[in-house]
Write a protein that holds these residues in place. Structure first.
Motif, PDB file in Angstrom:
ATOM      1  N   PHE A 133      12.038   5.078  -6.618  1.00  0.00           N
ATOM      2  CA  PHE A 133      10.995   4.527  -5.755  1.00  0.00           C
ATOM      3  C   PHE A 133      11.266   3.045  -5.517  1.00  0.00           C
ATOM      4  O   PHE A 133      11.470   2.286  -6.459  1.00  0.00           O
ATOM      5  N   ASP A 134      11.257   2.652  -4.250  1.00  0.00           N
ATOM      6  CA  ASP A 134      11.316   1.238  -3.897  1.00  0.00           C
ATOM      7  C   ASP A 134       9.895   0.713  -3.757  1.00  0.00           C
ATOM      8  O   ASP A 134       8.922   1.469  -3.756  1.00  0.00           O
ATOM      9  N   CYS A 135       9.794  -0.590  -3.600  1.00  0.00           N
ATOM     10  CA  CYS A 135       8.493  -1.235  -3.464  1.00  0.00           C
ATOM     11  C   CYS A 135       7.706  -0.666  -2.288  1.00  0.00           C
ATOM     12  O   CYS A 135       8.262  -0.387  -1.226  1.00  0.00           O
ATOM     13  N   ASN A 136       6.410  -0.460  -2.495  1.00  0.00           N
ATOM     14  CA  ASN A 136       5.468  -0.009  -1.469  1.00  0.00           C
ATOM     15  C   ASN A 136       5.745   1.416  -0.984  1.00  0.00           C
ATOM     16  O   ASN A 136       5.533   1.739   0.172  1.00  0.00           O
ATOM     17  N   GLN A 137       6.175   2.283  -1.876  1.00  0.00           N
ATOM     18  CA  GLN A 137       6.388   3.688  -1.549  1.00  0.00           C
ATOM     19  C   GLN A 137       5.497   4.576  -2.419  1.00  0.00           C
ATOM     20  O   GLN A 137       5.174   4.226  -3.550  1.00  0.00           O
ATOM     21  N   HIS A 138       5.142   5.739  -1.872  1.00  0.00           N
ATOM     22  CA  HIS A 138       4.348   6.693  -2.647  1.00  0.00           C
ATOM     23  C   HIS A 138       4.820   8.108  -2.356  1.00  0.00           C
ATOM     24  O   HIS A 138       5.476   8.392  -1.348  1.00  0.00           O
ATOM     25  N   ASN A 139       4.471   9.015  -3.252  1.00  0.00           N
ATOM     26  CA  ASN A 139       4.745  10.434  -3.085  1.00  0.00           C
ATOM     27  C   ASN A 139       3.904  11.184  -4.103  1.00  0.00           C
ATOM     28  O   ASN A 139       3.194  10.580  -4.918  1.00  0.00           O
ATOM     29  N   ILE A 140       3.984  12.496  -4.064  1.00  0.00           N
ATOM     30  CA  ILE A 140       3.282  13.349  -5.019  1.00  0.00           C
ATOM     31  C   ILE A 140       4.329  14.197  -5.727  1.00  0.00           C
ATOM     32  O   ILE A 140       5.239  14.739  -5.088  1.00  0.00           O
ATOM     33  N   LEU A 141       4.215  14.298  -7.041  1.00  0.00           N
ATOM     34  CA  LEU A 141       5.201  14.999  -7.854  1.00  0.00           C
ATOM     35  C   LEU A 141       4.520  16.037  -8.737  1.00  0.00           C
ATOM     36  O   LEU A 141       3.478  15.764  -9.341  1.00  0.00           O
ATOM     37  N   TYR A 142       5.106  17.237  -8.775  1.00  0.00           N
ATOM     38  CA  TYR A 142       4.676  18.234  -9.765  1.00  0.00           C
ATOM     39  C   TYR A 142       5.739  18.308 -10.850  1.00  0.00           C
ATOM     40  O   TYR A 142       6.944  18.347 -10.558  1.00  0.00           O
ATOM     41  N   ALA A 143       5.313  18.313 -12.106  1.00  0.00           N
ATOM     42  CA  ALA A 143       6.254  18.413 -13.219  1.00  0.00           C
ATOM     43  C   ALA A 143       5.666  19.303 -14.302  1.00  0.00           C
ATOM     44  O   ALA A 143       4.464  19.288 -14.560  1.00  0.00           O
ATOM     45  N   SER A 144       6.542  20.074 -14.919  1.00  0.00           N
ATOM     46  CA  SER A 144       6.142  20.948 -16.022  1.00  0.00           C
ATOM     47  C   SER A 144       7.197  20.866 -17.113  1.00  0.00           C
ATOM     48  O   SER A 144       8.383  21.065 -16.853  1.00  0.00           O
ATOM     49  N   HIS A 145       6.762  20.547 -18.338  1.00  0.00           N
ATOM     50  CA  HIS A 145       7.683  20.425 -19.470  1.00  0.00           C
ATOM     51  C   HIS A 145       8.862  19.547 -19.058  1.00  0.00           C
ATOM     52  O   HIS A 145      10.019  19.945 -19.129  1.00  0.00           O
ATOM     53  N   PHE A 146       8.542  18.329 -18.661  1.00  0.00           N
ATOM     54  CA  PHE A 146       9.511  17.424 -18.041  1.00  0.00           C
ATOM     55  C   PHE A 146      10.126  16.505 -19.085  1.00  0.00           C
ATOM     56  O   PHE A 146       9.425  15.845 -19.843  1.00  0.00           O
ATOM     57  N   SER A 147      11.457  16.463 -19.149  1.00  0.00           N
ATOM     58  CA  SER A 147      12.171  15.575 -20.062  1.00  0.00           C
ATOM     59  C   SER A 147      13.204  14.785 -19.283  1.00  0.00           C
ATOM     60  O   SER A 147      13.826  15.296 -18.353  1.00  0.00           O
ATOM     61  N   GLY A 148      13.403  13.547 -19.671  1.00  0.00           N
ATOM     62  CA  GLY A 148      14.379  12.735 -18.980  1.00  0.00           C
ATOM     63  C   GLY A 148      14.335  11.302 -19.435  1.00  0.00           C
ATOM     64  O   GLY A 148      13.953  11.005 -20.573  1.00  0.00           O
ATOM     65  N   ARG A 149      14.713  10.391 -18.549  1.00  0.00           N
ATOM     66  CA  ARG A 149      14.708   8.970 -18.891  1.00  0.00           C
ATOM     67  C   ARG A 149      14.219   8.148 -17.713  1.00  0.00           C
ATOM     68  O   ARG A 149      14.366   8.533 -16.545  1.00  0.00           O
ATOM     69  N   MET A 150      13.619   7.019 -18.025  1.00  0.00           N
ATOM     70  CA  MET A 150      13.072   6.095 -17.039  1.00  0.00           C
ATOM     71  C   MET A 150      13.740   4.752 -17.254  1.00  0.00           C
ATOM     72  O   MET A 150      13.838   4.283 -18.389  1.00  0.00           O
ATOM     73  N   LEU A 151      14.238   4.118 -16.186  1.00  0.00           N
ATOM     74  CA  LEU A 151      14.908   2.829 -16.295  1.00  0.00           C
ATOM     75  C   LEU A 151      14.069   1.727 -15.669  1.00  0.00           C
ATOM     76  O   LEU A 151      13.588   1.870 -14.550  1.00  0.00           O
ATOM     77  N   TYR A 152      13.897   0.642 -16.437  1.00  0.00           N
ATOM     78  CA  TYR A 152      13.233  -0.549 -15.919  1.00  0.00           C
ATOM     79  C   TYR A 152      14.268  -1.668 -15.826  1.00  0.00           C
ATOM     80  O   TYR A 152      14.897  -2.011 -16.821  1.00  0.00           O
ATOM     81  N   PRO A 153      14.463  -2.264 -14.647  1.00  0.00           N
ATOM     82  CA  PRO A 153      15.452  -3.337 -14.508  1.00  0.00           C
ATOM     83  C   PRO A 153      14.980  -4.612 -15.193  1.00  0.00           C
ATOM     84  O   PRO A 153      13.776  -4.821 -15.381  1.00  0.00           O
ATOM     85  N   PRO A 154      15.914  -5.488 -15.578  1.00  0.00           N
ATOM     86  CA  PRO A 154      15.519  -6.751 -16.212  1.00  0.00           C
ATOM     87  C   PRO A 154      14.926  -7.726 -15.213  1.00  0.00           C
ATOM     88  O   PRO A 154      15.194  -7.649 -14.013  1.00  0.00           O
ATOM     89  N   ILE A 155      14.098  -8.640 -15.721  1.00  0.00           N
ATOM     90  CA  ILE A 155      13.510  -9.747 -14.960  1.00  0.00           C
ATOM     91  C   ILE A 155      12.506  -9.275 -13.905  1.00  0.00           C
ATOM     92  O   ILE A 155      11.414  -9.827 -13.780  1.00  0.00           O
ATOM     93  N   GLN A 156      12.838  -8.238 -13.151  1.00  0.00           N
ATOM     94  CA  GLN A 156      12.018  -7.796 -12.028  1.00  0.00           C
ATOM     95  C   GLN A 156      10.608  -7.388 -12.467  1.00  0.00           C
ATOM     96  O   GLN A 156      10.444  -6.648 -13.422  1.00  0.00           O
ATOM     97  N   ASN A 157       9.619  -7.893 -11.748  1.00  0.00           N
ATOM     98  CA  ASN A 157       8.237  -7.493 -12.007  1.00  0.00           C
ATOM     99  C   ASN A 157       7.987  -6.122 -11.387  1.00  0.00           C
ATOM    100  O   ASN A 157       8.281  -5.897 -10.216  1.00  0.00           O
ATOM    101  N   VAL A 158       7.515  -5.193 -12.203  1.00  0.00           N
ATOM    102  CA  VAL A 158       7.265  -3.825 -11.750  1.00  0.00           C
ATOM    103  C   VAL A 158       5.773  -3.534 -11.863  1.00  0.00           C
ATOM    104  O   VAL A 158       5.170  -3.716 -12.914  1.00  0.00           O
ATOM    105  N   LYS A 159       5.187  -3.082 -10.755  1.00  0.00           N
ATOM    106  CA  LYS A 159       3.796  -2.656 -10.753  1.00  0.00           C
ATOM    107  C   LYS A 159       3.741  -1.214 -10.267  1.00  0.00           C
ATOM    108  O   LYS A 159       4.170  -0.916  -9.155  1.00  0.00           O
ATOM    109  N   ILE A 160       3.233  -0.333 -11.117  1.00  0.00           N
ATOM    110  CA  ILE A 160       3.131   1.073 -10.753  1.00  0.00           C
ATOM    111  C   ILE A 160       1.704   1.551 -10.962  1.00  0.00           C
ATOM    112  O   ILE A 160       1.025   1.148 -11.912  1.00  0.00           O
ATOM    113  N   PHE A 161       1.265   2.403 -10.058  1.00  0.00           N
ATOM    114  CA  PHE A 161      -0.071   2.989 -10.146  1.00  0.00           C
ATOM    115  C   PHE A 161       0.086   4.496 -10.014  1.00  0.00           C
ATOM    116  O   PHE A 161       0.709   4.977  -9.067  1.00  0.00           O
TER     117      PHE A 161
END
Length: 359
Positions: A133-161
């Protein structure tokens, strides 16, 4: 320098005063385990539990939690509010280093995802699916028994809702007969992880207002739960309407420098509500041309520059009207209307009632 943080567990009904953070792409399960890794943290395990249907016996059937991002080497906070069928999460964080969150989820959910600032990346186990997801984007996601990894970049301010809904609750709001909706329901019935749309969509000004209403709600107990339920439903309506209306539209990514200009224009407009800018003046001010500015602004925010600016002005005016010490003439002047009657006409056109009726 590396140091090790001993594993610990937070469970329903306990208050964790040490701080902590979890990403709600995984936080919708009853028995959640999250592994966090960064250059400064070798290992950290957090196990969080949620009650059936997110229902709670707390004040008005609603419960709130706040965590600190310092535990994973960052700054900022992560907030959660959950009630029956709904989990609302908001993160405002900045990491010192590249941070990886490895997660396992054991419950199915439908997630309304809004990337308000920064860029996020999630990958399902074995690289089967990726979600960027880039800044100012949205979508809807369905997930069931979901496993994986999430990456947060350094320095960059991240706001997620994010708003996580239980699937049966979500299905109540889907219209019948449209292929995109029926295909998504089939994926839910088959418990197959799926994005509602292969394309992300721009977060509109109306969506931003609703998100701010949710985040700034100061009601308590039952009244807060009723307010949040109404706003969540309205926000979902806007998502579904936009996806349905533009399902055939291909969304192209702007170059970073162009995207930065568009966001700079947006921020400038918010800070200068009383200035009578033309599009040409804004284009020259930010080093672009009129055609590119109009095209790129609409592609990024899903509306025209002046529709966006007018929405900001009218919502600001609406808030100011609650302060009876400020006259309607003064409010009109602060949002760029020298003639109070012209302001009243524009206000009524947007909201369906006049400023004096608000008073």
């Amino acid at each position: 320098m590396h140091h090790k943080v001993l594993p610990y567990t937070t469970r329903e009904g306990e208050n964790d005063t040490r701080g902590g953070m979890n990403h709600s792409i995984t936080s919708y399960n009853r028995q959640m385990k999250v592994k966090l890794q960064s250059k400064d943290l070798e290992e950290l395990f957090i196990e969080k539990c949620y009650p059936d249907s997110f229902s709670t016996t707390h004040d008005g059937g609603i419960k709130e939690r706040v965590y600190s991002a310092e535990l994973i080497g960052g700054h900022g906070t992560y907030r959660e509010v959950f009630m029956e069928n709904i989990l609302i999460s908001y993160g405002d964080m900045q990491m010192k280093n590249q941070t990886e969150i490895v997660f396992d989820s054991y419950m199915e959910t439908v997630e309304m995802h809004f990337a308000l600032k920064g860029k996020t990346y999630a990958e399902e186990c074995a690289g089967q699916q990726t979600f960027t997801f880039d800044c100012n984007q949205h979508n809807i996601l369905y997930a069931s028994h979901f496993s994986g990894r999430m990456l947060y970049p350094p320095i960059q301010n991240v706001k997620i809702f994010e708003i996580n809904l239980l699937p049966d609750f979500f299905k109540r709001f889907l219209p019948e007969g449209e292929k995109m909706f029926t295909d998504f329901i089939k994926s839910i019935d088959r418990q197959q992880t799926k994005l509602f749309s292969p394309h992300h969509y721009p977060i509109t000004p109306e969506m931003h207002w609703l998100i701010q209403d949710i985040l700034n709600c100061d009601r308590k107990g039952l009244f807060k739960r009723l307010f949040l339920e109404a706003k969540v439903t309205e926000l979902l309506l806007l998502q579904l309407e936009q996806i349905s209306a533009s399902k055939k539209t291909m969304h192209q990514s702007l170059k970073k420098v162009e995207l930065e200009k568009i966001h700079a224009v947006k921020d400038h407009l918010k800070q200068h509500l009383d200035e009578p800018y033309t599009i040409l003046e804004l284009a020259h001010l930010f080093g672009t041309n009129e055609y590119s500015l109009k095209k790129n602004f609409k592609a990024t925010f899903g509306t025209t520059i002046f529709n966006y600016w007018n929405a900001i002005k009218m919502n600001h005016a609406k808030q100011m009207l609650l302060d009876e010490s400020v006259t309607i003439r003064e409010i009109a002047d602060q949002v760029g209307y020298k003639n109070p009657q012209h302001f009243s006409t524009a206000f009524k056109k947007r909201f369906g009632y006049s400023p004096s009726q608000v008073r």
